[in-house]
Design an enzyme around this catalytic site. Structure first.
Site, PDB file in Angstrom:
ATOM      1  N   LYS A 118       1.298  -4.959   2.619  1.00 34.18           N
ATOM      2  CA  LYS A 118       1.388  -5.164   4.303  1.00 34.18           C
ATOM      3  C   LYS A 118       1.574  -6.645   4.088  1.00 34.18           C
ATOM      4  CE  LYS A 118      -1.821  -5.103   8.154  1.00 34.18           C
ATOM      5  NZ  LYS A 118      -3.283  -4.915   8.609  1.00 34.18           N
ATOM      6  N   SER A 152      -3.510  -1.790  12.386  1.00 35.78           N
ATOM      7  CA  SER A 152      -2.580  -2.562  12.370  1.00 35.78           C
ATOM      8  C   SER A 152      -1.511  -2.438  11.108  1.00 35.78           C
ATOM      9  CB  SER A 152      -2.820  -3.887  12.640  1.00 35.78           C
ATOM     10  OG  SER A 152      -3.981  -4.259  11.300  1.00 35.78           O
ATOM     11  N   SER A 176      -8.171  -0.695  10.835  1.00 39.49           N
ATOM     12  CA  SER A 176      -6.721  -1.226  10.586  1.00 39.49           C
ATOM     13  C   SER A 176      -6.263  -0.231   9.372  1.00 39.49           C
ATOM     14  CB  SER A 176      -6.227  -2.388  10.631  1.00 39.49           C
ATOM     15  OG  SER A 176      -6.269  -3.110  11.952  1.00 39.49           O
TER      16      SER A 176
END
Lengths: 95, 485
Positions: B76, B151, B175
Site C-alpha cells: 500500500k 482505504s 481499511s
C-alpha cells in the site's frame, strides 16, 4: 448546535488551512453533518469512567542514553522543496 | 496459470526451480499492465522488481531461500520505500521519495519478497471506497462499476484480480477488512502493536495497524509471520514474538466458543450478508465450534466515538505537512503563514481537509471536554464491552460490513453515509484487538460477502486458525472474478 461561518474560519485558521469564502458553505455543511453524527456521544452516561487514550495500558519503553543515529542532514533534505547551505528556506519572517 | 497459485504453491515451484522468480515477476508485471484499467497501482517498479527477482533466483539456486524468496508482492502506498515514491494517495506527497524503508517493507524484503509496486489508496487512508485518492478511484474486479472498498482499495483489487499474490494494507477503522470483504479476500488487522508502524505514514496513531491482504488464511499466516514482531523503532511495538505459520494454522475447532453479538445481526444488515454468515457459522459448528450469544451493548457509540478520536489524531499528525520539510509547497505564498495555509490547502483533498477541520474543532478550547474527552471515555466503555464478551467466548463473529460493495459515486456526496460503512469494524480499532475478514459467499449480484472474526488482544492465532479450518471445507477463498482467471 450548528456550525457558523465564523466557526469554520476560526478552525481553518487554527488548522493552518486556507479556506476561501466560496468554500465555507461546503465545509460548514460537512462539519455540521459530522457533528450531528457524533452528537450521539452526549447520550451515553460516562460518569466515573477514566478516559482511554490508547489501547495499551503500558508505559513507554526507555533506552540507554546513547547516540544511535548518524547525522544524515543531506539525505533528509533531499526531499525538501527548498533548501540552501543545509538550511530550509521559508519566506522572510523578520524585516 | 501462475497467478492462481497460493504463496505455498509458489514457494514450492520456486524452490524446485520449476519456475524462476524472474518469470514470475514478469508474469505479474504483464498482468498489472494488462488490467491497468482497474487503477489499482500508483507506481510499478519494473526495473527494481526484475533486479530483485534475479537476486532471489541466485539465492534459490544456492538453496539459501526463506519463506517468501522470489515471490512478488505490492505495498500500500502508505509504507515508505527508499526506491519508489510514497504518495499516500495525496497530491501533497505526489513527488515524495522517503529517505528510508518502513520496517514492514524491510522485513518482507528480508524474507525474500520482490516488491513490484505501490498500490492505490484513499488519500491518507481516509475513506471507505478508494474514491478520495488523488490518483483516481479503483475499480472492484468483481464488478467494475463498484468500489473495491477502502482505504486499502488498490491492494484489495490487485490481489482479487490476481495481479499480485499478496499485498500489504493498513487498518485504522476497517481499511483492511472492509476492502477484503468487498473483494472476496482474507484480510487481517493484527493487534495494536503487533506490526511495526515505523515508516507507515500516520493517520490516527492509537488506531493504525498494518496487516496483509491475501486470498487465503494460509497466505495470511505466511505474510503476518514475516511482517510482524517487535521493532525497537516503534515505541508502541509489543515485545513478543509472532507465532510460527504452523502455530497460526493448526487450530482445533472443537470446544472453541464463537460469540455472536446480537447488535451485529440486526435488520440494518442485508439479508444476503446475514444468510451467508449464518451458513458459515453452521460449517464451523459442524467442525466442533460452539455458538454462544454475547452482547456489545455500546457498539452503536463506536461510530461517533471513532469520528471524534480519529480526526483529532489526524489533525495533529497531518500538521507536519507544512510545505517546508517535505511535500507540496505553494508558490503563491509571500509570508510564512501564507506558505503553511496555501501549501496545505493546495496539497490536501476535500475529505482530508474536512477531517483536519473536525479534528481541530473537537480539540479546540471550549469543545475538548464535550467531544474529545467524552469520546475517550466511551472508548473505555467499548473496550470493556469486549472484555466482558470474551468472558463468555473465544472469538466474536459477525458480518464485516452491512452490505456488499456499493456503486462508484453512490456515497461520495454524503460523507456521513460513507462513515457508516465502518459500523462493525471500527470498535475493534478503538479497543486495539485483532480481527480478520474472510469470504463466505456471494450475493445475488455476484458480489463477495465477508465475515469478521474478532479475537482477544494478541490472539491472532484463533482468527487465522478458524479461517483456515473454514477454508479447508469451502472454496469461497478460491473464487476468482470472471475475466481475471
Amino acid at each position: 448546535m450548528p456550525i457558523s461561518e465564523n466557526d469554520v474560519t476560526r478552525v481553518a485558521r487554527l488548522a493552518r488551512l486556507r479556506v476561501t469564502e466560496a468554500e465555507i458553505p461546503q465545509y460548514q455543511a460537512g462539519l455540521d453533518g459530522i457533528l450531528d453524527l457524533v452528537a450521539q456521544l452526549h447520550e451515553s452516561v460516562t460518569d466515573d469512567i477514566e478516559p482511554m487514550a490508547h489501547p495499551q495500558d503500558i508505559s513507554l519503553r526507555l533506552r540507554e542514553d546513547q547516540v544511535t543515529e548518524d547525522d544524515e542532514r543531506d539525505l533528509f533534505q533531499e526531499c525538501a522543496p527548498a533548501v540552501e547551505s543545509g538550511l530550509y528556506l521559508v519566506p522572510r519572517v523578520i524585516e | 496459470m501462475l497467478h492462481l497459485l497460493s504463496l505455498k504453491a509458489l514457494r514450492e515451484r520456486l524452490q524446485k526451480r520449476e519456475v524462476s522468480s524472474v518469470e514470475l515477476t514478469k508474469h505479474f508485471i504483464d498482468r498489472i499492465a494488462r488490467f491497468s484499467d482497474l487503477n489499482a497501482f500508483i507506481s510499478v517498479d519494473e526495473e527494481g522488481a526484475l533486479a530483485g527477482a534475479e537476486n532471489a533466483d541466485k539465492r534459490l539456486n544456492k538453496k539459501e531461500s526463506g519463506n517468501l524468496t522470489g515471490i512478488p508482492i505490492a505495498h500500500k502506498d502508505i509504507f515508505c520505500t527508499k526506491r519508489l515514491r510514497t504518495t499516500c494517495g495525496s497530491k501533497m506527497l505526489s513527488g515524495f521519495t522517503a529517505p528510508y524503508d518502513a520496517t514492514v517493507v524491510e522485513r518482507l524484503a528480508n524474507a525474500g519478497c520482490v516488491t513490484i509496486g505501490k498500490t492505490n489508496m484513499d488519500e491518507f487512508a481516509m475513506g471507505s471506497s478508494n474514491e478520495t485518492s488523488f490518483f483516481g478511484n479503483v475499480k472492484n474486479p468483481w464488478h467494475t462499476s463498484r468500489v473495491p472498498g477502502g482505504s486499502s482499495g488498490g491492494s484489495a483489487a490487485s490481489v482479487a484480480a490476481r495481479l499480485i499474490p499478496a499485498a500489504t494494507g493498513t487498518d485504522t477503522g476497517g481499511s483492511i477488512r472492509q476492502p477484503a470483504a468487498f473483494c472476496g479476500l482474507t484480510g487481517l488487522k493484527p493487534s495494536y502493536g503487533r506490526v511495526s508502524r515505523y515508516g507507515m505514514i500516520a493517520f490516527a496513531s492509537s488506531l493504525d495497524q498494518g496487516g496483509p491482504l491475501t486470498r487465503s488464511a494460509e497466505d495470511s499466516a505466511i505474510m503476518f509471520n514475516a511482517m510482524g514482531g517487535f521493532d525497537p523503532k516503534d515505541s508502541t511495538s509489543i515485545e513478543r514474538p509472532v507465532p510460527s505459520v504452523n502455530e497460526l494454522l493448526d487450530l482445533d475447532l472443537r470446544g472453541l466458543r464463537l460469540g455472536l453479538p446480537t447488535e451485529f445481526f440486526d435488520s440494518s444488515v442485508d439479508t444476503a450478508v446475514l444468510g451467508s454468515v449464518r451458513e458459515a457459522l453452521q460449517i464451523l459448528e459442524k467442525r466442533g465450534a460452539q455458538l454462544v450469544d454475547v452482547s456489545l451493548p455500546n457498539s452503536a457509540a463506536g461510530i461517533p466515538c471513532y469520528y471524534v478520536i480519529a480526526p483529532a489524531e489526524a489533525s495533529s499528525n497531518l500538521s507536519r505537512f507544512d510545505g517546508v520539510r517535505f511535500g507540496h509547497r505553494s508558490e503563491q505564498a509571500d509570508s510564512l503563514l501564507d506558505l503553511y495555509e496555501c501549501s496545505r490547502a493546495e496539497g490536501f483533498g476535500e475529505e482530508v481537509k474536512r477531517r483536519i477541520l473536525i479534528g481541530t474543532y473537537v480539540l479546540s478550547a471550549g469543545y475538548y471536554d464535550a467531544y474529545y474527552l467524552k469520546a475517550q471515555k466511551i472508548r473505555r466503555v467499548i473496550s470493556d464491552d469486549f472484555k466482558k464478551a470474551f468472558e463468555k467466548c473465544d472469538v466474536i463473529v459477525g458480518p464485516t460490513t452491512p452490505s456488499t460493495a456499493f456503486k462508484i459515486g453512490e456515497k461520495t456526496q454524503d460523507p456521513v453515509s460513507m462513515y457508516l460503512n465502518d459500523i462493525f469494524t471500527n470498535t475493534v480499532n478503538l479497543a486495539g484487538l485483532p480481527s480478520l475478514s474472510l469470504p463466505v459467499g456471494l450475493d445475488g449480484a455476484g458480489l463477495p460477502i465477508g465475515m469478521q472474526l474478532i479475537g482477544r488482544f494478541m490472539d491472532e492465532t484463533s482468527l487465522i486458525g478458524t479461517a483456515h479450518q473454514f477454508q479447508l471445507e469451502t472454496d469461497w477463498h478460491e473464487r476468482c472474478p470472471e475475466d481475471f482467471s
